[in-house]
Design a protein around this motif. Structure first.
Motif, PDB file in Angstrom:
ATOM      1  N   UNK A 119       0.802  -1.224   0.000  1.00 59.71           N
ATOM      2  CA  UNK A 119       0.000   0.000   0.000  1.00 59.71           C
ATOM      3  C   UNK A 119       0.837   1.278   0.000  1.00 59.71           C
ATOM      4  N   UNK A 120       2.142   1.152  -0.161  1.00 59.82           N
ATOM      5  CA  UNK A 120       3.017   2.301   0.032  1.00 59.82           C
ATOM      6  C   UNK A 120       3.327   3.012  -1.284  1.00 59.82           C
ATOM      7  N   UNK A 121       3.819   4.236  -1.134  1.00 57.94           N
ATOM      8  CA  UNK A 121       4.222   5.054  -2.284  1.00 57.94           C
ATOM      9  C   UNK A 121       5.734   5.249  -2.223  1.00 57.94           C
ATOM     10  N   UNK A 122       6.417   4.941  -3.311  1.00 57.26           N
ATOM     11  CA  UNK A 122       7.868   5.049  -3.355  1.00 57.26           C
ATOM     12  C   UNK A 122       8.257   6.178  -4.309  1.00 57.26           C
ATOM     13  N   UNK A 353      -3.367  12.983  11.562  1.00 58.05           N
ATOM     14  CA  UNK A 353      -4.568  12.675  10.779  1.00 58.05           C
ATOM     15  C   UNK A 353      -4.257  11.886   9.498  1.00 58.05           C
ATOM     16  N   UNK A 354      -3.244  12.240   8.701  1.00 53.07           N
ATOM     17  CA  UNK A 354      -2.950  11.429   7.513  1.00 53.07           C
ATOM     18  C   UNK A 354      -2.588   9.987   7.854  1.00 53.07           C
ATOM     19  N   UNK A 355      -1.897   9.796   8.979  1.00 54.86           N
ATOM     20  CA  UNK A 355      -1.536   8.436   9.388  1.00 54.86           C
ATOM     21  C   UNK A 355      -2.790   7.649   9.764  1.00 54.86           C
ATOM     22  N   UNK A 356      -3.704   8.299  10.483  1.00 52.55           N
ATOM     23  CA  UNK A 356      -4.963   7.651  10.856  1.00 52.55           C
ATOM     24  C   UNK A 356      -5.750   7.267   9.613  1.00 52.55           C
ATOM     25  N   UNK A 357      -5.828   8.183   8.653  1.00 54.80           N
ATOM     26  CA  UNK A 357      -6.561   7.895   7.414  1.00 54.80           C
ATOM     27  C   UNK A 357      -5.932   6.724   6.658  1.00 54.80           C
ATOM     28  N   UNK A 358      -4.613   6.691   6.623  1.00 54.68           N
ATOM     29  CA  UNK A 358      -3.904   5.600   5.954  1.00 54.68           C
ATOM     30  C   UNK A 358      -4.189   4.265   6.631  1.00 54.68           C
ATOM     31  N   UNK A 359      -4.144   4.244   7.963  1.00 61.58           N
ATOM     32  CA  UNK A 359      -4.392   3.002   8.695  1.00 61.58           C
ATOM     33  C   UNK A 359      -5.859   2.576   8.614  1.00 61.58           C
ATOM     34  N   UNK A 360      -6.747   3.530   8.458  1.00 64.88           N
ATOM     35  CA  UNK A 360      -8.158   3.177   8.248  1.00 64.88           C
ATOM     36  C   UNK A 360      -8.317   2.396   6.937  1.00 64.88           C
ATOM     37  N   UNK A 361      -7.566   2.811   5.927  1.00 63.35           N
ATOM     38  CA  UNK A 361      -7.648   2.133   4.635  1.00 63.35           C
ATOM     39  C   UNK A 361      -6.862   0.830   4.611  1.00 63.35           C
ATOM     40  N   UNK A 362      -5.884   0.706   5.509  1.00 64.06           N
ATOM     41  CA  UNK A 362      -5.061  -0.510   5.570  1.00 64.06           C
ATOM     42  C   UNK A 362      -5.058  -1.032   7.013  1.00 64.06           C
TER      43      UNK A 362
END
Length: 481
Positions: A119-122, A353-362
């Protein structure tokens, strides 16, 4: 006298000299502290706390984390590795588990990326760094904390909770002098260059121009919020020893940091020392206090429209600006159009908040975390609309989340957080009531603040007697720790 004033004016008028001064101070401070320690003038505890209290000076040309604390902790790490290689020390099982947790997390992430989902962006040329950053974090940040713990236990015959308290209060009193000079420099002299020499950072001086007193004090600490966290840890120690004037001065300086960290820590102190202090179990004190705080946040979140209107009505009031301005900004979503409130708590829109949103999706990453230092690889779209969006697209910068419980959960996973909590909340039998409450207070503050060093110190002080053979590492020779 005139010649001295002329030389000073020349030095501070040229930012090159100021930058050289700030860049070299971490090495100078670390060198002095290490010299004093290895000549038995100060303990390891004093060396690391004094270094922490000077993190306003940092080698920014190399990186913002290259402070006196970094150099002192690296020196301690090299010493402990030398002793380990010589076979003079070994690591106890439970601390060995803590040592390998980052490796276990990284291995789990490797398996997930290779065999389940990536799920990551490189950013261009950064894919290899995804696997190297956890190693870099482990060597630069994680291992030095263990070395600090080992050094403190080596000095256990000279170190006690009372000794720790005395050092904390000594640093606080010195910081009041520096903060007073910063106030004088900004409000009377209006000299930003001199303010930088005294430890103030330009971005906070610019930000402070919008506040009622046009200043955010930080003494020589890394940031105003770090200073506010430190002061909140000192106030209970001043009150315990009936130093009420010093407690009041710490409260005043905490207010002048204009940091929400200070107020949430003060709420935590009130709950721990007045509401749950009689609970015998330290773990119950911690979880009980956090439960109450989350409940209060939920009530505030439900009533946020009322509080926002109340602030709008009284926004010219000095106390409303000092106490509520930053909180209202966090809760007000009229401009941002994005809900940043989790469990009643308003998260920083460019950090948590961006980390929370990311973990919600993953959500599966909640078990393993995304790997130490790998927040750089959270897809940039989660930061869209923030000032750091372009940097995220280019793979510049990462996250050092201030909410440290969430930081451990996000980077290492739920099981690691559970293991950290279980091991680092063990206390010795018959621990004094105030010490137990203070330890619980540190843990609650750790939920909201970046106070890793203080958590390690108090965990060790509360786990071992002065004459007890500790279980972090042990000399096989005549010395033991």
């Amino acid at each position: 006298m005139l010649l001295a004033d002329t030389i000073f004016d020349i030095l501070v008028s040229d930012n090159i000299y100021v930058e050289v001064f700030k860049e070299t101070m971490p090495l100078v401070i670390a060198g002095v502290l290490l010299h004093l320690h290895y000549n038995n003038r100060i303990t390891a505890l004093e060396a690391i706390l004094y270094a922490f209290a000077t993190e306003a000076y940092t080698m920014l040309k190399i990186g913002p984390t290259f402070t006196a604390t970094f150099f002192v902790s690296i020196a301690f790490l090299l010493e402990q590795l030398h002793l380990f290689i010589k076979g003079e020390i070994y690591v106890h099982r439970k601390f060995l588990l803590l040592l390998v947790l980052p490796a276990l997390s990284s291995f789990a992430i490797f398996l997930i990326v290779q065999f389940y989902r990536d799920p990551f962006y490189y950013p261009p040329g950064k894919q290899t760094a995804f696997y190297l950053r956890p190693i870099y974090f482990y060597i630069k940040t994680y291992l030095p904390l263990f070395a600090i713990g080992a050094k403190i236990l080596q000095d256990k015959e000279r170190i006690s909770f009372e000794f720790f308290s005395a050092i904390m209060k000594r640093i606080a009193k010195f910081s009041f002098v520096i903060a007073g000079l910063q106030i004088f420099c900004q409000m009377v002299l209006g000299n930003e260059t001199l303010g930088e020499i005294l430890g103030m950072q330009r971005r906070y001086m610019i930000e402070a121009a919008t506040f009622v007193f046009s200043i955010r004090v930080q003494a020589l600490f890394g940031e105003p919020k770090v200073y506010s966290a430190f002061l909140s840890l000192c106030i209970p120690l001043f009150l315990k020893d009936k130093e009420y004037r010093m407690a009041a001065l710490a409260l005043l300086m905490g207010i002048l940091t204009v940091s929400q960290t200070f107020w949430i820590n003060m709420l935590s102190a009130t709950l721990v020392f007045l509401v749950v202090s009689r609970i015998s179990s330290t773990r119950l004190k911690i979880t009980g206090t956090l439960g109450i705080i989350i409940g209060l946040f939920l009530v505030i979140a439900e009533s946020k429209e009322y509080f926002i209107k109340l602030y709008a009505k009284n926004q010219n009031n000095t106390m409303y600006q000092l106490v509520f301005k930053r909180s209202v900004y966090r809760y007000d979503n009229e401009f941002w159009q994005k809900d940043n409130v989790i469990l009643g708590m308003p998260l920083q829109r460019d950090m948590e908040l961006p980390v929370v949103d990311f973990l919600r999706d993953q959500p599966y990453l909640l078990l393993s975390g995304y790997g130490a230092g790998n927040s750089t690889f959270i897809p940039a779209q989660y930061f869209f609309g923030q000032m750091n969006y372009e940097n995220r697209l280019n793979g510049i910068g990462g996250h050092n989340l201030n909410m440290r419980w969430f930081y451990i959960l996000a980077e290492f996973g739920f099981f690691s957080l559970l293991i950290f909590f279980t091991i680092l909340t063990q206390t010795k039998p018959g621990i004094p009531l105030f010490q137990s409450s203070y330890f619980a207070f540190i843990w609650v503050c750790f939920f909201f603040s970046q106070i890793d060093l203080f958590l390690i110190i108090t965990a060790l002080l509360c786990a071992y007697e002065a004459d007890e053979s500790p279980s972090l590492t042990v000399y096989k020779s005549r010395h033991s720790y």
